[in-house]
Design a protein around this motif. Sequence first.
Motif, PDB file in Angstrom:
ATOM      1  N   THR A   1      14.784 -27.674  46.909  1.00 21.65           N
ATOM      2  CA  THR A   1      14.952 -27.505  48.350  1.00 21.65           C
ATOM      3  C   THR A   1      13.588 -27.389  49.005  1.00 21.65           C
ATOM      4  N   THR A   2      13.503 -27.854  50.217  1.00 19.35           N
ATOM      5  CA  THR A   2      12.274 -27.773  50.980  1.00 19.35           C
ATOM      6  C   THR A   2      12.428 -26.645  51.991  1.00 19.35           C
ATOM      7  N   PRO A   3      11.448 -25.741  52.039  1.00 25.32           N
ATOM      8  CA  PRO A   3      11.579 -24.660  52.997  1.00 25.32           C
ATOM      9  C   PRO A   3      11.561 -25.185  54.430  1.00 25.32           C
ATOM     10  N   GLU A   4      12.301 -24.537  55.301  1.00 24.71           N
ATOM     11  CA  GLU A   4      12.364 -24.950  56.694  1.00 24.71           C
ATOM     12  C   GLU A   4      11.074 -24.572  57.399  1.00 24.71           C
ATOM     13  N   VAL A   5      10.540 -25.500  58.163  1.00 26.25           N
ATOM     14  CA  VAL A   5       9.325 -25.239  58.936  1.00 26.25           C
ATOM     15  C   VAL A   5       9.702 -24.367  60.130  1.00 26.25           C
ATOM     16  N   THR A   6       8.999 -23.258  60.292  1.00 25.16           N
ATOM     17  CA  THR A   6       9.298 -22.349  61.396  1.00 25.16           C
ATOM     18  C   THR A   6       8.159 -22.256  62.402  1.00 25.16           C
ATOM     19  N   HIS A   7       6.935 -22.624  61.978  1.00 26.47           N
ATOM     20  CA  HIS A   7       5.761 -22.516  62.843  1.00 26.47           C
ATOM     21  C   HIS A   7       4.834 -23.712  62.642  1.00 26.47           C
ATOM     22  N   HIS A   8       4.025 -23.968  63.655  1.00 32.14           N
ATOM     23  CA  HIS A   8       3.004 -25.016  63.598  1.00 32.14           C
ATOM     24  C   HIS A   8       1.681 -24.447  64.100  1.00 32.14           C
ATOM     25  N   TRP A   9       0.581 -24.993  63.613  1.00 29.02           N
ATOM     26  CA  TRP A   9      -0.724 -24.651  64.168  1.00 29.02           C
ATOM     27  C   TRP A   9      -0.952 -25.554  65.366  1.00 29.02           C
ATOM     28  N   VAL A  10      -1.281 -24.956  66.498  1.00 25.47           N
ATOM     29  CA  VAL A  10      -1.510 -25.704  67.728  1.00 25.47           C
ATOM     30  C   VAL A  10      -2.972 -25.529  68.112  1.00 25.47           C
ATOM     31  N   SER A  11      -3.658 -26.649  68.337  1.00 26.96           N
ATOM     32  CA  SER A  11      -5.073 -26.610  68.705  1.00 26.96           C
ATOM     33  C   SER A  11      -5.224 -26.345  70.195  1.00 26.96           C
ATOM     34  N   GLN A  12      -6.244 -25.581  70.532  1.00 28.75           N
ATOM     35  CA  GLN A  12      -6.533 -25.298  71.932  1.00 28.75           C
ATOM     36  C   GLN A  12      -7.259 -26.475  72.585  1.00 28.75           C
ATOM     37  N   SER A  13      -7.694 -27.439  71.778  1.00 26.63           N
ATOM     38  CA  SER A  13      -8.337 -28.655  72.293  1.00 26.63           C
ATOM     39  C   SER A  13      -7.734 -29.852  71.565  1.00 26.63           C
ATOM     40  N   GLU A  14      -8.031 -31.017  72.044  1.00 26.11           N
ATOM     41  CA  GLU A  14      -7.532 -32.235  71.394  1.00 26.11           C
ATOM     42  C   GLU A  14      -8.269 -32.460  70.078  1.00 26.11           C
ATOM     43  N   VAL A  15      -7.547 -32.534  68.985  1.00 27.69           N
ATOM     44  CA  VAL A  15      -8.145 -32.834  67.688  1.00 27.69           C
ATOM     45  C   VAL A  15      -7.379 -33.982  67.046  1.00 27.69           C
ATOM     46  N   THR A  16      -8.069 -34.743  66.256  1.00 26.91           N
ATOM     47  CA  THR A  16      -7.414 -35.835  65.526  1.00 26.91           C
ATOM     48  C   THR A  16      -6.703 -35.257  64.306  1.00 26.91           C
ATOM     49  N   GLY A  17      -5.840 -36.057  63.729  1.00 22.32           N
ATOM     50  CA  GLY A  17      -5.165 -35.642  62.504  1.00 22.32           C
ATOM     51  C   GLY A  17      -6.154 -35.357  61.391  1.00 22.32           C
ATOM     52  N   ALA A  18      -7.213 -36.169  61.328  1.00 21.46           N
ATOM     53  CA  ALA A  18      -8.240 -35.977  60.291  1.00 21.46           C
ATOM     54  C   ALA A  18      -8.977 -34.655  60.499  1.00 21.46           C
ATOM     55  N   GLU A  19      -9.282 -34.312  61.744  1.00 16.72           N
ATOM     56  CA  GLU A  19      -9.958 -33.044  62.032  1.00 16.72           C
ATOM     57  C   GLU A  19      -9.060 -31.866  61.657  1.00 16.72           C
ATOM     58  N   TYR A  20      -7.790 -31.977  61.993  1.00 18.42           N
ATOM     59  CA  TYR A  20      -6.827 -30.923  61.671  1.00 18.42           C
ATOM     60  C   TYR A  20      -6.740 -30.709  60.160  1.00 18.42           C
ATOM     61  N   ARG A  21      -6.606 -31.785  59.406  1.00 20.18           N
ATOM     62  CA  ARG A  21      -6.528 -31.680  57.941  1.00 20.18           C
ATOM     63  C   ARG A  21      -7.824 -31.092  57.381  1.00 20.18           C
ATOM     64  N   ARG A  22      -8.965 -31.512  57.914  1.00 15.14           N
ATOM     65  CA  ARG A  22     -10.258 -30.996  57.462  1.00 15.14           C
ATOM     66  C   ARG A  22     -10.336 -29.477  57.718  1.00 15.14           C
ATOM     67  N   ASP A  23      -9.872 -29.041  58.892  1.00 13.24           N
ATOM     68  CA  ASP A  23      -9.872 -27.614  59.204  1.00 13.24           C
ATOM     69  C   ASP A  23      -8.948 -26.843  58.264  1.00 13.24           C
ATOM     70  N   MET A  24      -7.777 -27.397  58.003  1.00 12.20           N
ATOM     71  CA  MET A  24      -6.837 -26.733  57.091  1.00 12.20           C
ATOM     72  C   MET A  24      -7.453 -26.560  55.705  1.00 12.20           C
ATOM     73  N   VAL A  25      -8.084 -27.604  55.209  1.00 14.29           N
ATOM     74  CA  VAL A  25      -8.700 -27.544  53.880  1.00 14.29           C
ATOM     75  C   VAL A  25      -9.857 -26.549  53.882  1.00 14.29           C
ATOM     76  N   ALA A  26     -10.677 -26.584  54.939  1.00 14.87           N
ATOM     77  CA  ALA A  26     -11.821 -25.670  55.024  1.00 14.87           C
ATOM     78  C   ALA A  26     -11.374 -24.211  55.044  1.00 14.87           C
ATOM     79  N   CYS A  27     -10.215 -23.964  55.622  1.00 12.78           N
ATOM     80  CA  CYS A  27      -9.693 -22.591  55.699  1.00 12.78           C
ATOM     81  C   CYS A  27      -8.921 -22.198  54.445  1.00 12.78           C
ATOM     82  N   GLY A  28      -8.760 -23.120  53.522  1.00 16.10           N
ATOM     83  CA  GLY A  28      -8.079 -22.807  52.270  1.00 16.10           C
ATOM     84  C   GLY A  28      -6.585 -22.964  52.346  1.00 16.10           C
ATOM     85  N   SER A  29      -6.117 -23.914  53.113  1.00 13.74           N
ATOM     86  CA  SER A  29      -4.700 -24.212  53.329  1.00 13.74           C
ATOM     87  C   SER A  29      -3.779 -23.535  52.325  1.00 13.74           C
ATOM     88  N   VAL A  30      -3.023 -22.559  52.799  1.00 17.03           N
ATOM     89  CA  VAL A  30      -2.081 -21.846  51.943  1.00 17.03           C
ATOM     90  C   VAL A  30      -0.675 -22.274  52.291  1.00 17.03           C
TER      91      VAL A  30
END
Length: 94
Positions: free
Chosen positions: A28-57
Amino acid sequence: MNTRMSKFYAKAAGVAAVLTLGLGACVTTPEVTHHWVSQSEVTGAEYRRDMVACGSVEEVTADSAAFKAYEQCMNQRGYQLASVTDVEAARERR
């Protein structure tokens, strides 16, 4: 290959198929309940890079130390955690 070996491999393949289908139905896949929302316009690549840099848990409780560190890092990079309901409501208002 003799008939006896052919029957063995056919039976083994059948058992493997049943196990694979059975295990696949249990995942089973857990249901998504929240999303990270950027305060500025970011590309998908920037978002993924930020997630990885923060240690995506993934799949941690919100009160765990690992999640708190991840959340603090994402906040410092300009993201806020928002519920799916809030994100969808904001999209509808656009």
